[in-house]
Each structure stands twice: as C-alpha cells, then as structure tokens.
Design a protein around this motif. Structure first.
Motif, PDB file in Angstrom:
ATOM      1  N   LEU A  48       0.777  -0.880   0.183  1.00 48.40           N
ATOM      2  CA  LEU A  48      -0.125  -0.477   0.171  1.00 48.40           C
ATOM      3  C   LEU A  48       0.723   1.353   0.179  1.00 48.40           C
ATOM      4  CD1 LEU A  48      -2.848  -1.096   2.490  1.00 48.40           C
ATOM      5  CD2 LEU A  48      -2.811  -0.472  -0.262  1.00 48.40           C
ATOM      6  N   HIS A  94       1.006   4.050  -2.979  1.00 47.85           N
ATOM      7  CA  HIS A  94       0.194   4.824  -2.406  1.00 47.85           C
ATOM      8  C   HIS A  94       0.517   6.060  -3.376  1.00 47.85           C
ATOM      9  CE1 HIS A  94      -0.557   9.096  -0.354  1.00 47.85           C
ATOM     10  NE2 HIS A  94      -0.472   8.075   0.781  1.00 47.85           N
ATOM     11  N   PRO A  95      -0.556   6.819  -4.234  1.00 47.19           N
ATOM     12  CA  PRO A  95      -0.769   7.819  -5.453  1.00 47.19           C
ATOM     13  C   PRO A  95       0.090   8.869  -5.754  1.00 47.19           C
ATOM     14  CG  PRO A  95      -3.376   8.087  -4.005  1.00 47.19           C
ATOM     15  CD  PRO A  95      -2.018   6.210  -3.902  1.00 47.19           C
ATOM     16  N   SER A  96       0.711   9.462  -4.378  1.00 45.40           N
ATOM     17  CA  SER A  96       1.547  10.426  -4.297  1.00 45.40           C
ATOM     18  C   SER A  96       2.808  10.410  -3.067  1.00 45.40           C
ATOM     19  CB  SER A  96       0.513  11.703  -3.425  1.00 45.40           C
ATOM     20  OG  SER A  96       0.303  11.416  -2.138  1.00 45.40           O
ATOM     21  N   ASN A  97       2.470  10.039  -2.119  1.00 43.78           N
ATOM     22  CA  ASN A  97       3.647   9.630  -1.110  1.00 43.78           C
ATOM     23  C   ASN A  97       4.357   8.267  -1.322  1.00 43.78           C
ATOM     24  OD1 ASN A  97       3.129  12.108   0.387  1.00 43.78           O
ATOM     25  ND2 ASN A  97       1.326  11.062   1.391  1.00 43.78           N
ATOM     26  N   ASP A 132       1.441  12.116 -14.782  1.00 40.46           N
ATOM     27  CA  ASP A 132       1.101  12.754 -14.374  1.00 40.46           C
ATOM     28  C   ASP A 132       0.710  10.848 -13.815  1.00 40.46           C
ATOM     29  OD1 ASP A 132      -1.058  12.644 -13.285  1.00 40.46           O
ATOM     30  OD2 ASP A 132      -2.784  12.295 -14.788  1.00 40.46           O
ATOM     31  N   PRO A 133       2.117   9.990 -12.741  1.00 39.01           N
ATOM     32  CA  PRO A 133       2.082   8.566 -12.524  1.00 39.01           C
ATOM     33  C   PRO A 133       0.665   8.277 -12.816  1.00 39.01           C
ATOM     34  CG  PRO A 133       3.163   9.734 -10.966  1.00 39.01           C
ATOM     35  CD  PRO A 133       2.349  10.843 -12.306  1.00 39.01           C
ATOM     36  N   PRO A 134       0.022   6.911 -12.764  1.00 35.12           N
ATOM     37  CA  PRO A 134      -0.986   6.474 -12.294  1.00 35.12           C
ATOM     38  C   PRO A 134      -1.314   6.049 -11.074  1.00 35.12           C
ATOM     39  CG  PRO A 134       0.904   5.035 -13.557  1.00 35.12           C
ATOM     40  CD  PRO A 134       1.398   6.175 -13.073  1.00 35.12           C
ATOM     41  N   ASN A 135      -2.924   6.047 -10.577  1.00 38.08           N
ATOM     42  CA  ASN A 135      -3.378   5.979  -9.531  1.00 38.08           C
ATOM     43  C   ASN A 135      -3.133   4.296  -9.329  1.00 38.08           C
ATOM     44  OD1 ASN A 135      -3.131   8.872  -8.713  1.00 38.08           O
ATOM     45  ND2 ASN A 135      -5.682   8.356  -9.518  1.00 38.08           N
ATOM     46  N   LEU A 149      -3.950   2.398  -6.880  1.00 34.62           N
ATOM     47  CA  LEU A 149      -5.100   1.136  -7.029  1.00 34.62           C
ATOM     48  C   LEU A 149      -6.372   1.650  -6.848  1.00 34.62           C
ATOM     49  CD1 LEU A 149      -3.203   0.342  -3.481  1.00 34.62           C
ATOM     50  CD2 LEU A 149      -3.266  -1.367  -5.264  1.00 34.62           C
ATOM     51  N   ALA A 150      -6.555   3.121  -7.672  1.00 31.60           N
ATOM     52  CA  ALA A 150      -7.702   3.654  -7.441  1.00 31.60           C
ATOM     53  C   ALA A 150      -7.855   3.535  -8.923  1.00 31.60           C
ATOM     54  CB  ALA A 150      -7.512   4.875  -7.474  1.00 31.60           C
ATOM     55  N   PRO A 193     -10.063   1.460 -11.855  1.00 31.78           N
ATOM     56  CA  PRO A 193     -10.050   0.042 -12.308  1.00 31.78           C
ATOM     57  C   PRO A 193      -9.178  -0.828 -13.039  1.00 31.78           C
ATOM     58  CG  PRO A 193     -11.881   2.026 -12.042  1.00 31.78           C
ATOM     59  CD  PRO A 193     -10.615   2.661 -12.223  1.00 31.78           C
TER      60      PRO A 193
END
Lengths: 292, 440
Positions: free
Chosen positions: A122, A126-129, A143-146, A148-149, A151
């Motif tokens: 996790l 983590h999208p930003s950290n 703009d790296p992907p999110n 786990l967010a 779909p």
C-alpha cells in the motif's frame, strides 16, 4: 508395536481425534454451507427454504461472473509465474556462488504475514507519497497512475504482490525437487556431452514433472480461492474492479448480510475448485512413474 | 505394561485436546450465568461492549467507573463485561444472535444494523425506560434512529455530526475566507488547485466517506427530506435535485478538488494527508474532534491550525446551512431473552445518564443526551460544535445506515463509481432507485 497396529480398534482410536477435528472444522461446515445455499437467510433471523433460487440468481449475477473472471485471470498469471520460479530454481540448484543466501532472500516474503505485505505494498503504491510514483516522477513522468484507484489497473497492481508473496514457496519446492535428482544421472549426462540447456530441459525437467504438476494444482486452486491481499488492499474496489470470488463471497455474507447468497457463492467456489483440480489432473496424467 | 500405560495416556491426552479444540465454540454461553431476578438474590448481568483498554482507554475507564458505581448502588447485581474490537464485536454479535445467546446488555448501531435483530425478536423494546423524563434528555431525533414500528429498541450513547475541518494556515496563506456559499467554496477549491495544494482529503476506498459529500450536496440542493424520502420509498431517487447533486460531485472531481488517487485510499490514509498539511480540507464526523483538540499525540501546532465550517449553501437550493449529515453512533440494547430484564433496563438507564455526564469531558465523545455547555470545561472547538448541535435544524442519518444492508452496499459501490466517473449521474440515480424498490 506391530501387534497394536493390527488391532482395528486401536487404529480407530488413534485416527479419531484428528478425524473429529477435521469433521467439525472442515467437512461439517462444508455440508452446512451447501445447506445454507438453498436458504434465504440474513444470518440472524429465520431461514426460508428457497430451493435453487440463489443459484438461479448467481447465474444471472454479472458481478459474480466478473469476480470469477478475475480469479481465473489470477490463476493464469500464477501459473505463468511458475515458469519464472522454475528458472530461478534451476539457476539456484546449479553450483553458483551465493545460492544459499539467495535462496533465503527469495524465501523471506513467505515469512511475512499477508497483512504486513499488504501494508508494505500500500505504501509502495500510494498515489502521492508512494515509492513507485516518486520514482516515476523522478524519471519525469508527470502524471503517474493511481495504481489501486484506477479500475483498469487495480487488479493487476494487486497481482504483483500476490505473485511476489508466493515466489519463495514455489522456489523452495522446485529447489528441493531438483536437489533430490541423483548426482549419478547428471554425471552420466555430462559425460555424454550434454550442455547445461540440455541438462535442464532433457534431464531435470522430466524428472521433476510430478512436482511441477502438483505446483500447478496448488497455484491454480490457491489463486481461485485467494482473498487476503485483495481484502486488505482494495476491498474488491473500486466498484468491483478487483473483486475475486472469495472477496465477493465475504461482501455478500458479511457486508450485505445475505448469508444464503454468500453460501451459494462459497459453495460454487468449492465446486469450481474441485472441477478445475480434476481437469488439471486429467490433462496432465501420464503413465510413467519415475523411479530413481 | 509400562508401554501400554503410556499408550492409553497418549490416547487420553489426544481426546482432551480434541474436545478442547472442538468444544470451545459453544462454551461462551451467556445465559448460564444469568440468575433469576428475584429480589435480594444475586444477579449477574452480562454486558458486551467494544471499547478495549488498549485502543479506547478513556471510554474503557468511564465504562468501568459506571459499572462500579452501579454495583455499589445495586449490591445484588454483578456486571460481567466482555470486550471486543469493533469488527470482531459485530461478528460475535451475529454468531450469538444466531444461537439466541445475546448478552443481557450490549451495543448496537442504528436503523439498518438494528432491524434484523428486531425482526428476529432478539432485542427488547425500551420505551418504558424512556418514560419518566429520560426521553427529554436526548437530543431530538436521536432515539428515533433506533425505533422500528414506533418502538425504541436501543438508547444511543454517541451523536456525531460532520463539519468540514480546514487548515487555517493554508487558508490564510492564500487569502481565503471560510466559504458561506457553494460558489465561494468552488473558488476556494480553484485557488488551492492553482497553487498546487490538494483542496480536499478524501479516502474513498472506504466509500462512506464519499457518501457524506454526496449527501451534503443532495441536502443543500434538494432539501433535507428529498434524500430521506427517496430512501424510505415515499419519494424517488430520480428526483432532479438528487441527480444534480451527483453532477456536482463529478464537477468537483473534474476540478481536482479531491486528493490524488482518492478512490484507492483508506480514510486513515486520507486523514494523514490532512494532518500532514498536504490537503486543506477534510469532511469528517465529530468523532475526530479529540485529534484536533485534546489528543497529545498530535502536535499542538497542528491542532491550533484546525478550524471547522458548516457545509456551504447552494444558491437556489432547498437546503439550509444548519442541516447536518450525521447521526447517533452506538446504542445500548437489552436482550429479549435476558433472564434479568428489569435489572438490565435499570442498568441501561443508569448507564445512559452517567455516560451523558462524563463522556464529553473525559473522553471527548459527544453523547446523544443534551450537554449544558455553560458548566463544562471544554476546548473551544467542542463548545462551538455543541452550540451548533443545539441550533441544528435537521440531522440526516448517514445514507448507508439508513438503507438496508443490501441497498447500502449498492449505494456505496455506486458512490465509488460516481467519484471515479464510471457512471453517469442519471444512471447513478436509476440504479439506486432499482435496488431501493427491489429491497423495500
């Protein structure tokens, strides 16, 4: 001692405790689950017998089939990754420097509990950290992907730690199997002029084919009933994008309080696993029994 | 001979082991201990709660104090507690309910959670406890959340509303005012985005977090009753106000109002963004107030920076600013099959009264009973919240609690898709309407 073992009563006495345990903890619950799957039941109130209605609904349930698809996808990826583990084991079982240490390094993820692995990943995702996105930003990706967010990639993002988690387990099995091949066979092949590729492909692999079969069954069945990391990392979300059969069962039984339907999902999972195991055994059956 | 002895000893041990393992599932019956309620006779009440000494120390200590006091006043009664963590508590309650072995007194949640237990005739109605003045001590609208068919089945201990917390320092840095209207709010969001600050911390992996944003927009645009009526079936979810609210949610997403990757972050992870001052606003229940006021584990500099505001009004909308999303948390129930029902009810009454006196000052929990802010010594933010509570025109219970479990799951999943822009506002409303009419 021999006399004792011929006494049927004594045998019965000895197997009784573990039989009792197995019955109460495994077999009776399975039968109960099958029974509940014919009921309309919220887990608290009275049960109502509705025959096959749950199964009829299951066949129409898009979310269920989506979760089945995801589970099979995981099974496919797990089986493919077995090839990688096999390659690693082949290298490790050869006499290379540091094999001992490497083997231990590969085994460590298996010693961690699933929840610890989930927490670790996790943080990586983590999208930003997160470590991964920090790295991507460093490489200049804006703009790296999110992980786990989003779909479209959430499911694959979880596959990575799942496959990583079991690496040590399968490497250990293959390593042990490779090590048990008698040295005399290898020496004979080397004297006949076999190169390392031929050695691996023609001698080692056929000799551990039985073990490979077992690991395929283990990987497939383990994938089909997989639950832990999915539950902790996304809970099956976003909106079912990473739902697998087991997490869907949990969702239905313990979140929607629909125990009847949850049991139907669980029982179907069992049937799917039995069927798939039988299929794999049938497809890979061979008459040759290898004896050293 | 000796060998034979060892042999039978071994078998004996295995049996003991097998019995111990297989038997432990049924050994925790509560009613074995419940004595008959005859006067003067010893009575043991079993009480199950979810505040362990480790994670909820202050709660735990208040509970123990209240029990001690109760036992002192009622020397014939002993209260035996069993404490479990939240999730385990819920699971155990279910298991006990299935075998009709609920503790004499225990904790439950409102509406959707409580309903199956009431329908299964497992909880006793507590209206007689409320008679004689106790009812007036509760904030209006709180006990109703525990009522089924006009009978109250549990008495609430907590009450939470959900303000928008914000970081005063970040607001000051960009010369932002606390928004009074939704237009001003959007301006705040735009300014923050322009300056590279994440406006809102939202952990929508947990889904109920996003639901609160939707509920507020639905309330401010459609008015307080539109959502309630849509859920209880007297209205429809395809009301233009509710669809408009869904559109507004997606507008906020498009404006990048929420932190990056919010659909994959848990509430705790999102809160960390707020407490690390990486995000400026955070919509959350007043259960988090201690963290922003008294909790010594949070740096004081940060606590001093936190303020709160009421969700702004939408121009042309039907809602007013004093309408809140919130609701009572856990409440106490008495088991229908309790052998000491009278004592149990007495205990519940005693507990609710004592809890109301102590919980806010000692544990920072806002009780469902009214608190007189004049005679308590509390941080200013608490006093402000309590005063807001007294002014509240309406409290809308969390949507996922209002709905039955099946519909609630659909609602929560749809919330995630709405925020993820995977469903159009129209379909969002339509699918809600379908599941609500199916499960009514």
């Amino acid at each position: 001692m021999n006399k004792m073992m011929s006494d049927k009563k004594v045998i019965a006495l000895y197997i009784l405790p573990s039989l009792l345990l197995l019955l109460t903890l495994v077999y009776i619950p399975i039968v109960m689950t099958g029974y509940y799957s014919f009921m309309k039941w919220d887990g608290i109130g009275r049960m109502e017998f509705i025959a096959l209605d749950n199964y009829k609904e299951l066949l129409k349930d898009k979310m269920f089939w989506k979760s089945v698809y995801h589970s099979f996808l995981l099974a496919v990826f797990s089986v493919i990754s077995l090839a990688g583990y096999l390659a690693v084991s082949l290298v490790l079982s050869g006499k290379i420097k540091g094999a001992h240490l490497l083997r231990k390094i590969y085994l460590i993820p298996m010693l961690l509990s699933s929840v610890a692995i989930a927490q670790l990943w996790l943080r990586i995702y983590h999208p930003s950290n997160g470590m991964l996105n920090h790295f991507l930003l460093f490489l200049g990706i804006d703009d790296p992907p999110n992980w786990l967010a989003d779909p479209s990639i959430a499911l694959y993002s979880i596959f990575v730690p799942i496959i990583w988690q079991y690496a040590g387990f399968y490497i250990l099995i293959y390593y042990a199997a490779l090590k048990s091949i008698p040295a005399s066979i290898m020496e004979a092949a080397i004297i006949d002029g076999a190169n390392p590729w031929q050695l691996a492909y023609k001698i080692k692999l056929p000799l551990i084919a039985g073990v490979v079969k077992v690991t395929i069954v283990l990987a497939v069945v383990g994938s089909l009933k997989y639950f832990d990391l999915i539950y902790v990392m996304t809970g099956g979300g976003p909106n079912g994008a990473s739902e697998v059969i087991a997490s869907y069962m949990y969702q239905k039984a313990f979140r929607s309080f629909n125990f009847g339907y949850g049991s139907t999902v669980a029982f179907s999972l069992l049937l799917i696993c039995v069927l798939v195991t039988w299929l794999i055994r049938k497809l890979t059956r061979s008459n040759e029994e290898i004896q050293y | 001979m000796l060998k034979k002895k060892a042999h039978s000893w071994l078998i004996g041990m295995m049996f003991v082991l097998a019995l111990a393992v297989t038997g432990c599932s049924s050994s925790s019956s509560s009613n074995e201990n419940g004595a008959s309620p005859e006067d003067g006779k010893k009575v043991t009440l079993t009480f199950m709660h979810l505040w362990p000494a480790g994670s909820s120390k202050q709660h735990y200590m208040i509970v123990n104090d209240i029990i001690k006091e109760f036992e002192k006043e009622n020397p014939n009664v002993t209260v035996k507690t069993e404490i479990l963590e939240n999730e385990q508590y819920k699971n155990k309650l279910k298991v006990l309910a299935a075998s009709n072995e609920l503790p004499d007194v225990g904790m439950t949640w409102a509406a959707g959670f409580l309903e199956p237990y009431v329908k299964g005739n497992l909880f006793a109605p507590l209206d007689d406890v409320l008679d004689g003045g106790l009812k007036d001590q509760f904030v209006s609208g709180t006990t109703e959340a525990y009522a089924v068919d006009n009978k109250t089945y549990a008495l609430p201990l907590e009450l939470n509303i959900t303000p928008v917390y914000y970081n005063k320092e970040i607001f000051a840095k960009y010369h932002l005012e606390v928004p009074k209207t939704y237009e001003e709010f959007k301006h705040v969001v735009q300014t923050l985005v322009k300056n590279g600050v994440a406006p809102i911390a939202l952990g929508n992996k947990d889904r109920w977090t996003g639901s609160m944003w939707y509920m507020y927009l639905a309330d401010r645009i459609g008015g307080a009753d539109t959502l309630k009526n849509a859920i209880n079936g007297s209205g429809t979810f395809e009301d233009p106000g509710l669809i408009k609210a869904a559109e507004e949610v997606q507008n906020l997403v498009k404006m990048k109002a929420f932190i990056k990757g919010f659909n994959g972050l848990s509430n705790d992870e999102a809160k960390a963004e707020f407490t690390n001052e990486k995000a400026a606003m955070y919509l959350m229940g007043t259960w988090d107030l201690p963290q922003f006021t008294t909790n010594e584990d949070v740096p004081k500099e940060f606590r001093d920076k936190v303020g709160f505001f009421k969700f702004p009004v939408v121009e042309g909308g039907k809602g007013n600013v004093d309408s809140w999303v919130g609701g009572p948390g856990v409440g106490l129930f008495v088991a229908q099959n309790s052998k000491a029902k009278e004592e149990a009810k007495k205990f519940v009454r005693f507990f609710v009264e004592k809890w109301g006196e102590q919980s806010v000052t000692k544990a920072g929990v806002i009780p469902a009973t009214k608190v007189n802010t004049a005679n308590v010594d509390l941080p200013q933010m608490y006093i402000d919240v309590l005063n807001e509570l007294n002014k509240a025109s309406n409290i809308t219970l969390f949507a996922d609690v209002q709905m039955n479990p099946e519909a609630a799951q659909t609602h929560l999943n749809l919330i995630q898709s709405l925020f993820g822009e995977e469903v159009t506002p129209k379909d969002f409303a339509k699918q809600h309407q379908e599941v609500l009419s199916k499960t009514q």
